[in-house]
Structures are given as C-alpha cells and as structure tokens.
Design a protein around this motif. Sequence first.
Motif, mmCIF file in Angstrom:
data_model
loop_
_atom_site.group_PDB
_atom_site.id
_atom_site.type_symbol
_atom_site.label_atom_id
_atom_site.label_comp_id
_atom_site.label_asym_id
_atom_site.label_seq_id
_atom_site.Cartn_x
_atom_site.Cartn_y
_atom_site.Cartn_z
ATOM 1 N N PHE A 117 0.839 -1.200 0.000
ATOM 2 C CA PHE A 117 0.000 0.000 0.000
ATOM 3 C C PHE A 117 0.874 1.251 0.000
ATOM 4 N N ASN A 118 1.910 1.268 0.846
ATOM 5 C CA ASN A 118 2.799 2.435 0.901
ATOM 6 C C ASN A 118 3.545 2.635 -0.415
ATOM 7 N N ALA A 119 3.888 1.548 -1.105
ATOM 8 C CA ALA A 119 4.631 1.673 -2.353
ATOM 9 C C ALA A 119 3.749 2.141 -3.503
ATOM 10 N N VAL A 120 2.461 1.774 -3.507
ATOM 11 C CA VAL A 120 1.607 2.068 -4.658
ATOM 12 C C VAL A 120 0.688 3.261 -4.426
ATOM 13 N N TYR A 121 -0.061 3.288 -3.323
ATOM 14 C CA TYR A 121 -1.145 4.258 -3.145
ATOM 15 C C TYR A 121 -0.806 5.467 -2.264
ATOM 16 N N SER A 122 0.094 5.312 -1.315
ATOM 17 C CA SER A 122 0.277 6.371 -0.317
ATOM 18 C C SER A 122 0.739 7.692 -0.929
ATOM 19 N N LYS A 123 1.586 7.638 -1.938
ATOM 20 C CA LYS A 123 2.093 8.875 -2.544
ATOM 21 C C LYS A 123 0.942 9.684 -3.151
ATOM 22 N N LYS A 124 0.021 9.017 -3.870
ATOM 23 C CA LYS A 124 -1.115 9.718 -4.484
ATOM 24 C C LYS A 124 -2.062 10.270 -3.427
ATOM 25 N N ILE A 125 -2.279 9.526 -2.338
ATOM 26 C CA ILE A 125 -3.176 9.990 -1.276
ATOM 27 C C ILE A 125 -2.607 11.244 -0.618
ATOM 28 N N PHE A 129 -4.256 14.932 -0.678
ATOM 29 C CA PHE A 129 -4.549 15.607 0.588
ATOM 30 C C PHE A 129 -3.947 17.013 0.602
ATOM 31 N N LYS A 130 -2.695 17.154 0.155
ATOM 32 C CA LYS A 130 -2.036 18.461 0.139
ATOM 33 C C LYS A 130 -2.687 19.393 -0.883
ATOM 34 N N ALA A 131 -3.159 18.842 -1.997
ATOM 35 C CA ALA A 131 -3.794 19.662 -3.029
ATOM 36 C C ALA A 131 -5.248 19.962 -2.693
ATOM 37 N N GLY A 132 -5.811 19.276 -1.704
ATOM 38 C CA GLY A 132 -7.195 19.497 -1.314
ATOM 39 C C GLY A 132 -8.183 18.887 -2.293
ATOM 40 N N SER A 133 -7.790 17.828 -2.989
ATOM 41 C CA SER A 133 -8.686 17.214 -3.969
ATOM 42 C C SER A 133 -9.299 15.913 -3.444
ATOM 43 N N LEU A 134 -9.596 15.890 -2.127
ATOM 44 C CA LEU A 134 -10.292 14.748 -1.531
ATOM 45 C C LEU A 134 -11.711 15.170 -1.185
ATOM 46 N N GLN A 135 -12.652 14.239 -1.301
ATOM 47 C CA GLN A 135 -14.030 14.525 -0.934
ATOM 48 C C GLN A 135 -14.184 14.390 0.580
ATOM 49 N N ALA A 136 -15.375 14.656 1.100
ATOM 50 C CA ALA A 136 -15.621 14.624 2.549
ATOM 51 C C ALA A 136 -15.404 13.228 3.135
ATOM 52 N N GLY A 138 -13.209 11.084 2.106
ATOM 53 C CA GLY A 138 -11.810 10.692 1.935
ATOM 54 C C GLY A 138 -11.503 10.092 0.576
ATOM 55 N N SER A 139 -12.491 9.928 -0.265
ATOM 56 C CA SER A 139 -12.240 9.383 -1.603
ATOM 57 C C SER A 139 -11.745 10.508 -2.524
ATOM 58 N N PRO A 140 -10.951 10.181 -3.540
ATOM 59 C CA PRO A 140 -10.412 11.220 -4.411
ATOM 60 C C PRO A 140 -11.468 11.752 -5.381
ATOM 61 N N LYS A 141 -11.343 13.029 -5.732
ATOM 62 C CA LYS A 141 -12.258 13.622 -6.717
ATOM 63 C C LYS A 141 -11.930 13.119 -8.117
ATOM 64 N N GLU A 142 -10.642 12.913 -8.389
ATOM 65 C CA GLU A 142 -10.174 12.407 -9.681
ATOM 66 C C GLU A 142 -9.417 11.100 -9.442
ATOM 67 N N PRO A 143 -10.108 9.958 -9.354
ATOM 68 C CA PRO A 143 -9.420 8.692 -9.062
ATOM 69 C C PRO A 143 -8.593 8.205 -10.254
ATOM 70 N N SER A 144 -7.485 7.528 -9.939
ATOM 71 C CA SER A 144 -6.650 6.941 -10.986
ATOM 72 C C SER A 144 -7.301 5.649 -11.476
ATOM 73 N N ALA A 145 -6.687 5.024 -12.491
ATOM 74 C CA ALA A 145 -7.247 3.788 -13.061
ATOM 75 C C ALA A 145 -7.249 2.661 -12.027
ATOM 76 N N GLU A 146 -6.217 2.586 -11.172
ATOM 77 C CA GLU A 146 -6.161 1.545 -10.133
ATOM 78 C C GLU A 146 -7.212 1.774 -9.051
ATOM 79 N N GLU A 147 -7.508 3.055 -8.757
ATOM 80 C CA GLU A 147 -8.493 3.363 -7.721
ATOM 81 C C GLU A 147 -9.924 3.108 -8.206
ATOM 82 N N LYS A 148 -10.150 3.096 -9.507
ATOM 83 C CA LYS A 148 -11.479 2.852 -10.050
ATOM 84 C C LYS A 148 -11.849 1.365 -10.068
ATOM 85 N N LEU A 149 -10.855 0.478 -9.897
ATOM 86 C CA LEU A 149 -11.113 -0.967 -9.964
ATOM 87 C C LEU A 149 -11.962 -1.441 -8.790
#
Length: 166
Positions: A117-125, A129-136, A138-149
């Motif tokens: 998880f730390n190697a694949v997803y943590s960097k994007k999360i 979080f720093k860009a403020g592009s998370l919904q209330a 905690g899910s991303p507003k613009e999910p990547s292809a791996e997050e949509k699976l």
Amino acid sequence: MQNCIKLVPLALKCPQRAISTSAVLDGKRNFRKFNVHSKRGTRVVKEAQKTMANPPVPIDKRGVRDTGILVDGKFVEIPEKIPEIIVPDLTDCKLKPYVSYKAPEVVQSEFTSLDLFNAVYSKKIVEDFKAGSLQADGSPKEPSAEEKLTSSEAFLRARRTGSDIF
C-alpha cells in the motif's frame, strides 16, 4: 544291415543343426532401446518425430521445457512460457562480481500488504490531501485507473496470465 538299423534310432535322437536363410527378427528391430540424440536419424525418422503423436523414436529434449502446447496436431507458442532475460547495463558500476564470505548477512523483513500500500497508493493519497482534492468521505475527486477498480476486477487482474504471481 543290422548295424544300420541300430544306428538309425540313435541318429534320430541326436540334436541336429539347421541353417536358416532369414534373420530371427525378420528385419524388425526395437529402436526404443537405442538413444537417438540431436541430429541422429534419417529424414524419415525426423519427419515422423515432428508429425506423429507417438513417434517410433521420441525426441530427446535434454531437460528443456516446451514453450507451447499441441492443439489439434499443431504446436502453438505461448509467449508467457518464453523466458525473458533482463540484463542491466553495468558499464559504470563500481561493484565487483565477487562477494566475500566475511560480508555481513542481510536480513530483510517480509513484504506485507502495508508495504505494498505504501509503495503504490500512499504517494497519491498524500498529494491529493495536500492539493485538497479529496471529498468529505476521503475518496479522491479524480481517481486513478487503479483506484477505479472493484475488488473482483483487481482479483481477476492479479490472477491473469503474465502477472507477477506466476
């Protein structure tokens, strides 16, 4: 005459040698006990090895595994069975090929799901979080292809041919 009559029964009891003009096997040989390696054998034998399901002299593969399968009598290559050798470029490498027996032993912990998880997803999360592009929630507003699976799609992708599991 009486002497001849006495010799006839004696001659019939003695084993007699016979001469045969044909071979015992009549030209047939058991070639399964002869090891035929590599280029030995006539063209007829080589063609039989290629085309027949059970050739009279089996092909000696010398421990090499096939890179495909037979389907309806034709050989079909499977790309995943062909070994891919990846050799890095070591032109400017300072390391030597020899490792001393006095070198300290390296102990590495097991690669866990948290490490994955730390190697694949943590960097994007963290970036979301720093860009403020998370919904209330905690899910991303613009999910990547791996997050949509979905979980079933991810499971099937991990189990298909060519993945790192095999």
